[in-house]
Design a protein around this motif. Structure first.
Motif, PDB file in Angstrom:
ATOM      1  N   ALA A 136      -2.873  11.252  -2.801  1.00 17.50           N
ATOM      2  CA  ALA A 136      -1.884  10.331  -2.388  1.00 17.50           C
ATOM      3  C   ALA A 136      -1.579   9.039  -3.376  1.00 17.50           C
ATOM      4  O   ALA A 136      -2.600   8.635  -3.835  1.00 17.50           O
ATOM      5  CB  ALA A 136      -2.293   9.659  -1.125  1.00 17.50           C
ATOM      6  N   LYS A 164       5.374   2.907   5.077  1.00 17.73           N
ATOM      7  CA  LYS A 164       4.070   3.128   4.591  1.00 17.73           C
ATOM      8  C   LYS A 164       3.250   1.942   4.205  1.00 17.73           C
ATOM      9  O   LYS A 164       2.348   1.653   4.488  1.00 17.73           O
ATOM     10  CB  LYS A 164       4.084   4.136   3.455  1.00 17.73           C
ATOM     11  N   LYS A 165       4.154   0.912   3.393  1.00 21.84           N
ATOM     12  CA  LYS A 165       3.508  -0.385   3.012  1.00 21.84           C
ATOM     13  C   LYS A 165       3.121  -1.239   4.285  1.00 21.84           C
ATOM     14  O   LYS A 165       2.028  -1.707   4.159  1.00 21.84           O
ATOM     15  CB  LYS A 165       4.561  -0.899   2.240  1.00 21.84           C
ATOM     16  N   ARG A 197       2.143  -0.033   7.411  1.00 25.24           N
ATOM     17  CA  ARG A 197       1.071   0.545   7.823  1.00 25.24           C
ATOM     18  C   ARG A 197      -0.148   0.301   7.073  1.00 25.24           C
ATOM     19  O   ARG A 197      -1.229  -0.086   7.653  1.00 25.24           O
ATOM     20  CB  ARG A 197       1.289   2.032   7.950  1.00 25.24           C
ATOM     21  N   GLU A 198       0.006  -0.076   5.756  1.00 26.41           N
ATOM     22  CA  GLU A 198      -1.296  -0.268   5.010  1.00 26.41           C
ATOM     23  C   GLU A 198      -1.442  -1.813   5.437  1.00 26.41           C
ATOM     24  O   GLU A 198      -2.657  -2.386   5.523  1.00 26.41           O
ATOM     25  CB  GLU A 198      -0.776  -0.417   3.349  1.00 26.41           C
ATOM     26  N   ASP A 224       9.735  -0.810   4.252  1.00 26.90           N
ATOM     27  CA  ASP A 224       8.827   0.497   3.827  1.00 26.90           C
ATOM     28  C   ASP A 224       7.691   0.502   4.792  1.00 26.90           C
ATOM     29  O   ASP A 224       6.641  -0.142   4.749  1.00 26.90           O
ATOM     30  CB  ASP A 224       8.037  -0.015   2.518  1.00 26.90           C
ATOM     31  N   SER A 259      -0.935   2.063  -3.623  1.00 24.72           N
ATOM     32  CA  SER A 259      -0.051   0.955  -3.782  1.00 24.72           C
ATOM     33  C   SER A 259      -0.637  -0.043  -4.631  1.00 24.72           C
ATOM     34  O   SER A 259      -1.819   0.017  -4.799  1.00 24.72           O
ATOM     35  CB  SER A 259       0.836   0.261  -2.480  1.00 24.72           C
TER      36      SER A 259
END
Length: 247
Positions: free
Chosen positions: A21, A172-173, A175-176, A170, A24
Motif C-alpha cells: 500500500a 482514502k485521505k 479516512r486517514e 479523496d 501518503s
C-alpha cells in the motif's frame, strides 16, 4: 516459465500478488518565497486579529463571532491560495519546486476559484456537524445555540477549509485524517491542534473563578485559535512527516 505454487501446483500470476500500500506524503508549501513568507505571517495575523477582538468577544460574543467570520474567511482563503497546493496539484508543485528551485514572487500561482468555493461550501456544511459534536462534548443544548453554531463556523474555517482545499474529496485521505493516521504537516497539524485546543479550552468553564471570560464559548474559541497556531507550527517544523502513534 510461470512460477508454480508447491502446495496447490497451480501457476502463480505475479499481477495477482497485492502490491504494498502506498503511504501518503505530507503537504508541502508552494515552492516560492511568497508562500514561505505568508506561511510565517499567517499565524501572527490570526492571533493578532483575535487578540484585538477579544475584549468585545467577551462583552458580546454573538456579534463579535459573526463579524469576525468574513475577515477570517479572507485570511484563510489568502493563505490557502498563496501557500498551499490546490487538491490534485501537490505532487506537481513539489516536483517543479525541486527541479526549478525558488521562483519569483510574481510567479506565485493564482487561486483556484473552484477549489476555494468548494472548500467554503464544505466548511459551511460541516458547521452543523461540528456544532453537534460540541453538544455531544457538553455544550449547552437548550441555550446558547447561536454561540455554538458561530464558534463551530470558526472551527470549520480553521480546520475543514484548508483540509478540503488540499485534499478535496479523496476518500482514502479523509479516512486517514479521521483515523489520525495522516502524516503530520502544517494543515493536518493545525486541525489536530485546533480541536485539541478547543477541547482543553472547556477546562476553565466550570471553575469557580467568576470571570467574565469563562462564559460559553469564549475559552473554547480561544483554545481553538491557540491550538491551531501551535499545531500548525509543530506540523511545519518539529513533527513534519511523522504519524501519530497510539501503541
Amino acid at each position: 516459465m510461470p512460477l508454480i505454487d508447491p502446495v496447490t501446483m497451480s501457476a502463480i500470476n505475479p499481477a495477482s500478488q497485492s502490491a504494498p500500500a502506498k503511504t501518503s506524503s505530507p503537504i508541502e508549501l508552494l515552492p516560492n518565497d511568497l508562500a514561505r513568507i505568508i506561511s510565517q505571517v499567517h499565524p501572527v495575523l490570526l492571533l493578532s486579529a483575535y487578540y484585538l477582538r477579544f475584549p468585545s468577544f467577551v462583552a458580546d460574543p454573538i456579534p463579535t463571532l459573526l463579524s469576525s467570520l468574513l475577515p477570517l474567511a479572507i485570511i484563510q482563503a489568502a493563505y490557502a491560495a498563496l501557500c498551499l497546493p490546490a487538491t490534485g496539484s501537490n505532487a506537481k508543485a513539489v516536483k517543479r519546486g525541486k527541479l526549478n528551485g525558488a521562483k519569483k514572487i510574481g510567479d506565485a500561482p493564482s487561486a483556484n476559484a473552484f477549489t476555494l468555493l468548494f472548500s467554503f461550501v464544505l466548511s459551511l456544511l460541516s458547521t452543523p456537524v461540528l456544532a453537534g459534536l460540541q453538544i455531544l462534548f457538553g455544550a449547552p443544548i437548550t441555550t446558547h445555540l447561536p454561540h455554538t453554531l458561530l464558534s463551530s463556523a470558526h472551527l470549520a474555517l480553521l480546520t475543514v477549509f484548508p483540509l478540503v482545499y488540499v485534499h478535496g474529496s479523496d476518500g482514502k485521505k479523509w479516512r486517514e485524517i479521521a483515523s489520525l493516521h495522516s502524516p503530520i504537516d502544517e494543515v493536518f497539524g493545525g486541525a489536530v491542534g485546533c480541536f485539541l485546543g478547543a477541547w482543553l479550552g472547556a477546562v476553565p468553564i466550570p471553575l469557580d473563578w467568576d470571570r467574565e471570560w469563562q462564559k460559553w464559548p469564549v475559552t473554547i474559541v480561544t483554545g481553538a485559535y491557540a491550538g491551531y497556531v501551535l499545531g500548525k507550527m509543530v506540523g511545519s517544523w518539529l513533527l513534519k512527516g511523522r504519524r501519530i502513534e497510539f501503541d
